[in-house]
Scaffold this motif. Sequence first.
Motif, PDB file in Angstrom:
ATOM      1  N   PRO A  98       0.805  -1.220   0.000  1.00 49.98           N
ATOM      2  CA  PRO A  98       0.000   0.000   0.000  1.00 49.98           C
ATOM      3  C   PRO A  98       0.844   1.279   0.000  1.00 49.98           C
ATOM      4  O   PRO A  98       0.448   2.281  -0.609  1.00 49.98           O
ATOM      5  CB  PRO A  98      -0.846  -0.105   1.265  1.00 49.98           C
ATOM      6  CG  PRO A  98      -0.226  -1.152   2.096  1.00 49.98           C
ATOM      7  CD  PRO A  98       0.545  -2.038   1.183  1.00 49.98           C
ATOM      8  N   CYS A 101       1.736   1.878  -3.523  1.00 50.49           N
ATOM      9  CA  CYS A 101       0.582   2.433  -4.249  1.00 50.49           C
ATOM     10  C   CYS A 101       0.403   3.922  -3.929  1.00 50.49           C
ATOM     11  O   CYS A 101       0.155   4.732  -4.827  1.00 50.49           O
ATOM     12  CB  CYS A 101      -0.690   1.661  -3.896  1.00 50.49           C
ATOM     13  SG  CYS A 101      -0.734  -0.023  -4.530  1.00 50.49           S
ATOM     14  N   LEU A 102       0.558   4.284  -2.660  1.00 51.54           N
ATOM     15  CA  LEU A 102       0.445   5.683  -2.254  1.00 51.54           C
ATOM     16  C   LEU A 102       1.566   6.516  -2.882  1.00 51.54           C
ATOM     17  O   LEU A 102       1.327   7.619  -3.379  1.00 51.54           O
ATOM     18  CB  LEU A 102       0.482   5.800  -0.726  1.00 51.54           C
ATOM     19  CG  LEU A 102       0.364   7.197  -0.125  1.00 51.54           C
ATOM     20  CD1 LEU A 102      -0.922   7.880  -0.565  1.00 51.54           C
ATOM     21  CD2 LEU A 102       0.428   7.104   1.400  1.00 51.54           C
ATOM     22  N   THR A 105       0.786   7.048  -6.550  1.00 52.50           N
ATOM     23  CA  THR A 105      -0.277   8.033  -6.731  1.00 52.50           C
ATOM     24  C   THR A 105       0.237   9.448  -6.506  1.00 52.50           C
ATOM     25  O   THR A 105      -0.035  10.353  -7.292  1.00 52.50           O
ATOM     26  CB  THR A 105      -1.440   7.745  -5.759  1.00 52.50           C
ATOM     27  OG1 THR A 105      -1.928   6.438  -6.026  1.00 52.50           O
ATOM     28  CG2 THR A 105      -2.557   8.739  -5.922  1.00 52.50           C
ATOM     29  N   ARG A 106       0.981   9.642  -5.414  1.00 53.62           N
ATOM     30  CA  ARG A 106       1.449  10.989  -5.050  1.00 53.62           C
ATOM     31  C   ARG A 106       2.592  11.482  -5.918  1.00 53.62           C
ATOM     32  O   ARG A 106       2.592  12.630  -6.348  1.00 53.62           O
ATOM     33  CB  ARG A 106       1.911  11.000  -3.587  1.00 53.62           C
ATOM     34  CG  ARG A 106       0.828  11.147  -2.573  1.00 53.62           C
ATOM     35  CD  ARG A 106       0.229  12.553  -2.650  1.00 53.62           C
ATOM     36  NE  ARG A 106      -0.794  12.755  -1.669  1.00 53.62           N
ATOM     37  CZ  ARG A 106      -0.721  13.651  -0.698  1.00 53.62           C
ATOM     38  NH1 ARG A 106       0.317  14.426  -0.570  1.00 53.62           N
ATOM     39  NH2 ARG A 106      -1.726  13.776   0.133  1.00 53.62           N
ATOM     40  N   ALA A 116      -7.754  10.143  -3.812  1.00 52.88           N
ATOM     41  CA  ALA A 116      -6.677   9.413  -4.486  1.00 52.88           C
ATOM     42  C   ALA A 116      -5.817   8.649  -3.481  1.00 52.88           C
ATOM     43  O   ALA A 116      -5.456   7.488  -3.710  1.00 52.88           O
ATOM     44  CB  ALA A 116      -5.814  10.374  -5.295  1.00 52.88           C
ATOM     45  N   ASP A 117      -5.487   9.301  -2.349  1.00 56.71           N
ATOM     46  CA  ASP A 117      -4.691   8.631  -1.319  1.00 56.71           C
ATOM     47  C   ASP A 117      -5.389   7.387  -0.801  1.00 56.71           C
ATOM     48  O   ASP A 117      -4.778   6.332  -0.644  1.00 56.71           O
ATOM     49  CB  ASP A 117      -4.433   9.575  -0.134  1.00 56.71           C
ATOM     50  CG  ASP A 117      -3.400  10.640  -0.429  1.00 56.71           C
ATOM     51  OD1 ASP A 117      -2.757  10.585  -1.494  1.00 56.71           O
ATOM     52  OD2 ASP A 117      -3.247  11.539   0.417  1.00 56.71           O
ATOM     53  N   SER A 120      -5.739   4.501  -3.484  1.00 55.13           N
ATOM     54  CA  SER A 120      -4.480   3.802  -3.767  1.00 55.13           C
ATOM     55  C   SER A 120      -3.995   3.005  -2.564  1.00 55.13           C
ATOM     56  O   SER A 120      -3.722   1.808  -2.674  1.00 55.13           O
ATOM     57  CB  SER A 120      -3.408   4.791  -4.219  1.00 55.13           C
ATOM     58  OG  SER A 120      -3.077   5.690  -3.193  1.00 55.13           O
ATOM     59  N   ALA A 121      -3.879   3.649  -1.413  1.00 53.59           N
ATOM     60  CA  ALA A 121      -3.306   2.970  -0.243  1.00 53.59           C
ATOM     61  C   ALA A 121      -4.322   2.087   0.467  1.00 53.59           C
ATOM     62  O   ALA A 121      -4.046   0.920   0.754  1.00 53.59           O
ATOM     63  CB  ALA A 121      -2.740   3.998   0.734  1.00 53.59           C
ATOM     64  N   VAL A 124      -6.591  -0.370  -3.204  1.00 55.90           N
ATOM     65  CA  VAL A 124      -5.774  -1.309  -3.970  1.00 55.90           C
ATOM     66  C   VAL A 124      -4.655  -1.918  -3.118  1.00 55.90           C
ATOM     67  O   VAL A 124      -4.477  -3.135  -3.077  1.00 55.90           O
ATOM     68  CB  VAL A 124      -5.180  -0.614  -5.220  1.00 55.90           C
ATOM     69  CG1 VAL A 124      -4.231  -1.544  -5.953  1.00 55.90           C
ATOM     70  CG2 VAL A 124      -6.287  -0.126  -6.131  1.00 55.90           C
ATOM     71  N   GLY A 125      -3.912  -1.074  -2.420  1.00 55.16           N
ATOM     72  CA  GLY A 125      -2.770  -1.559  -1.638  1.00 55.16           C
ATOM     73  C   GLY A 125      -3.150  -2.525  -0.539  1.00 55.16           C
ATOM     74  O   GLY A 125      -2.484  -3.532  -0.321  1.00 55.16           O
TER      75      GLY A 125
END
Length: 157
Positions: A98, A101-102, A105-106, A116-117, A120-121, A124-125
């Motif tokens: 995760p 993933c974060l 994204t960032r 979005a954070d 992603s975290a 998905v993560g």
Amino acid sequence: MSDRWQRLLGEVWRFFAVAQLATWVSFVIFNVLAHGWLVGTTVMGDQPIVAYVLANCVGMVISYHGARGWVFPHRPPRQADGGWTAYVVINLLAMVLPVGCLFLTRHVLHLDSMLADNLSANGVGLVLAFGARFYLFKRFVFRRPLEAPTSAVSAPS
């Protein structure tokens, strides 16, 4: 359905329930720290990855106690520390998913928003990390107790 499959599904369900509790606690702490959610002011708005790691360390403690006491109570620890060290190492390794993933994204996609954070975290993560942790915990931390060996030679009557 066989007893083995019922036991496995029960463990997966309990593991999921404990993970949900730990995830929600982590989710709230992360969003308070990184986005000021519920409190209106951010504490770590410019450091979302550090906020995520801190929040998930709290979740890790909750998850360990839930897994030890409810998910795998029939699997006694084989390590002197009750499996805590292996548990922490596995969680930190799984947290790479995760956090990665974060980071993506960032810093690669340059998306800077609460949505979005969290997608992603915490979306998905965490799905990726959940599967990895379940397998690794069963394999290395909460292993089945050793069965008593069955003797090939029967005792004289």
